[in-house]
Design an enzyme around this catalytic site. Structure first.
Site, PDB file in Angstrom:
ATOM      1  N   HIS A 360     127.360  37.704  83.900  1.00 16.02           N
ATOM      2  CA  HIS A 360     127.614  38.115  85.279  1.00 16.02           C
ATOM      3  C   HIS A 360     126.600  39.119  85.822  1.00 16.02           C
ATOM      4  CE1 HIS A 360     129.742  38.826  88.955  1.00 16.02           C
ATOM      5  NE2 HIS A 360     129.919  40.109  88.681  1.00 16.02           N
ATOM      6  N   HIS A 370     123.807  47.760  92.235  1.00 13.34           N
ATOM      7  CA  HIS A 370     123.876  47.479  90.791  1.00 13.34           C
ATOM      8  C   HIS A 370     122.531  47.637  90.083  1.00 13.34           C
ATOM      9  CE1 HIS A 370     127.917  46.183  91.598  1.00 13.34           C
ATOM     10  NE2 HIS A 370     127.519  45.195  92.368  1.00 13.34           N
ATOM     11  N   HIS A 397     126.722  39.104  90.468  1.00 11.06           N
ATOM     12  CA  HIS A 397     127.024  40.528  90.664  1.00 11.06           C
ATOM     13  C   HIS A 397     126.359  41.109  91.905  1.00 11.06           C
ATOM     14  CE1 HIS A 397     129.035  44.004  89.185  1.00 11.06           C
ATOM     15  NE2 HIS A 397     127.963  44.657  88.763  1.00 11.06           N
TER      16      HIS A 397
END
Length: 569
Positions: A360, A370, A397
């Site tokens: 992911h 992220h 993600h």
């Protein structure tokens, strides 16, 4: 003989078309970094579909099957899953008895003629929140049946349900994939991530169906049921912002049922292989996590000897897929790493030349969102994947698209995988538009803390960004990035050549309009040495390398045509 010649001619036509269209290959790289900015005429996101939406509503009665889904088991077998009965949500819920409805699948090669019947297992699960004002959930009965004895490349017709009630589904069909072989591949593999259930999701899935995949790989964050309070209503793009007083990160489980109905027209005829994302964690007060993910989906865990849904592997023709868990122990001392070593050691690249990995959370990511979040996982696992020459890595993600140049340990490396971020399925959290290399957009090392695992944020120790946490321009390992929703299609041509195409949602009604396209070329003869020699290989490729040996991509295409023709003759 005629069939082999036809296949050869088909391959030649594809390659000739690519030459005329000037589709680049990875042998033309590394590419200069390119950014296509977010189109301001588009909306960054859209609202969740309501539960009474026609594609989310339950359309069968009580014990008749719904949410029918397929997943690969082995090259000769398939998982069939579905749900019966009525889920409940409220303060007091009474779980159904899984044994009250049988799990049967009838199947055969002719419509209406079912020569085989198999039985399976049934389970339920509960999502419990013992807090004032919160609601509990108990699922319908979830059925999983493995059907076997399947012939590759064959259409099968099937029904599922309980014939004693009777409550059998309408007839469905699917086509099996080819057996593992260097000469046989699925026609098209759809790759999607971070899907959700919004209007954008609808466009993504409709577009994917138009592209007619024979297999779908889902890289985590499926239903986004945890963007709701248990009382339902509207989902929120930011749970903590919208519900600051929630005693726990709740999850509105009926969204899972809506998601299963929404996906059924596709995944009841095309197998879908999934891996968990952070939105599947769904913690309960008792500490239980991942209940919906673990109970709703069948994966080849026993078949691949992982014995867990958190990580596993499977073959699809001449491709070996490894699906890794980013939200379970990934350290070198853990069970997942040990399993991965064993799985890779058993791999026979003369049978399955292509090695594709998926998980992911991306390791290589130039968006602010992220950024370096799963650096710890990269430090634990990257060398092993490099050692076994993984060809492509898919992650999600980050809610945008990014394709990397071949890279290893943040250095351009002709033997590194092609990393692709495809977390742009359309979920409620909106598309990511900020890049870490833009002024003022570099996250601080205290940002982007993962929901599982440690924090390994670090400054770069070499290259143009040496001593810095972020680059001040698009990193050299980032070949192309764009903030748009969409999905990808992988078409493997032969043991060395695969076409990757990224389709943007805004192009759904435009003929032959694509967001990104490249031929990914395997070069096992170049990359047969150990990771310790990476720097030597890199300098060789920079001096007298692939361009000197092969010339332009057009020359390479001529080589592939000749090789393919001779092989099939």
């Amino acid at each position: 003989m005629e069939g082999r010649l036809l296949k050869s001619l088909t391959m030649m036509m594809v390659i000739l078309m690519s030459a005329s269209a000037k589709i680049p290959t990875t042998m033309d790289g590394p590419f200069n970094p390119e950014t296509r900015k977010f189109d301001p005429s588009l909306r960054r996101g859209s609202d969740d579909l309501p539960m009474n939406h026609t594609r989310l509503k339950k359309n069968v009665t009580s014990n008749f099957p719904e949410q029918i889904a397929l997943a690969l088991s082995t090259p000769n077998s398939m998982w069939v899953s579905w749900i019966t009965g009525d889920a409940q949500i409220g303060k007091n819920v009474t779980p159904l008895d899984p044994s009250s409805v049988a799990s049967e699948v009838w199947y055969g090669k002719k419509s209406g003629v079912y020569s085989k019947k198999r039985h399976g297992v049934s389970v339920i699960y509960n999502q419990l929140y013992p807090f004032k004002g919160l609601l509990n959930y108990t699922s319908g009965i979830i059925h999983h049946v493995k059907i076997d004895g399947l012939v590759p490349g064959t259409t099968y017709y099937y029904k599922c349900g309980d014939s004693s009630i009777p409550a059998m589904s309408d007839e469905r069909l699917f086509k099996t994939l080819p057996l593992p072989s260097p000469n046989a591949y699925p026609s098209r593999i759809g790759v999607v991530g971070d899907l959700g259930l919004t209007s954008n999701t609808t466009t993504t899935i409709d577009h994917l169906i138009q592209n007619d995949p024979s297999l779908v790989v889902m890289v985590g964050d499926l239903s986004y049921a945890n963007q709701y309070l248990t009382t339902g209503g509207d989902g929120a793009s930011c749970f903590s912002c919208a519900f600051p007083d929630a005693p726990i990160r709740e999850t509105y489980q009926p969204r899972w049922d809506g998601w299963g109905r929404f996906m059924e027209p596709l995944i009841s005829r095309v197998p879908m292989m999934i891996i968990e994302g952070n939105h599947e964690i769904e913690p309960q007060a008792s500490g239980v996590t991942f209940e919906s993910y673990l109970k709703r989906f069948a994966v080849p865990s026993k078949e691949s000897r992982s014995n867990t849904n958190f990580y596993y592997s499977f073959d699809a023709g001449g491709i070996h897929f490894i699906m890794l868990g980013a939200y379970i122990d990934y350290n070198k001392t853990g069970a997942q790493y040990s399993w991965l070593q064993n799985d890779l050691r058993k791999l026979n690249r003369s049978v399955t030349p292509w090695l594709v990995a998926a998980w992911h959370s991306p390791w290589y990511n130039s968006y602010s969102s992220h950024y370096q979040e799963f650096e710890c996982m990269r430090l634990e696992m990257e060398e092993l994947l490099y050692e076994y020459h993984v060809d492509i890595v898919f992650s999600g993600h980050v809610h945008a698209y990014e394709r990397m140049n071949r890279v290893y340990n943040y250095s351009l490396d002709p033997c590194g995988p092609v990393y692709i971020t495809i977390g742009d399925g359309g979920n409620i959290e909106k598309v990511d538009v900020e890049f870490a290399d833009e002024p003022g957009k570099c996250p601080s090392p205290s940002d982007n803390i993962p929901e599982f695992g440690g924090v390994c944020h670090t400054n770069f120790t070499s290259g143009p960004a040496k001593g810095k946490f972020c680059w001040d321009k698009q990193p050299e390992w980032s070949a192309f990035r764009e903030s748009s929703f969409g999905h990808g299609i992988l078409e493997v041509v032969n043991s060395t050549y695969a076409l990757w195409t990224w389709h943007r949602n805004q192009d759904i009604y435009k003929e032959n309009d694509i967001g990104d396209q490249i031929y990914i070329v395997r070069q096992p003869e170049l990359c047969s040495v150990s990771p310790q020699l990476s720097q030597t290989k890199q300098s060789d490729a920079t001096g007298f390398g692939v361009h000197d040996l092969h010339g332009s991509s057009s020359c390479f295409l001529i080589f592939v045509i000749a090789f393919t023709w001779l092989h099939f003759l």
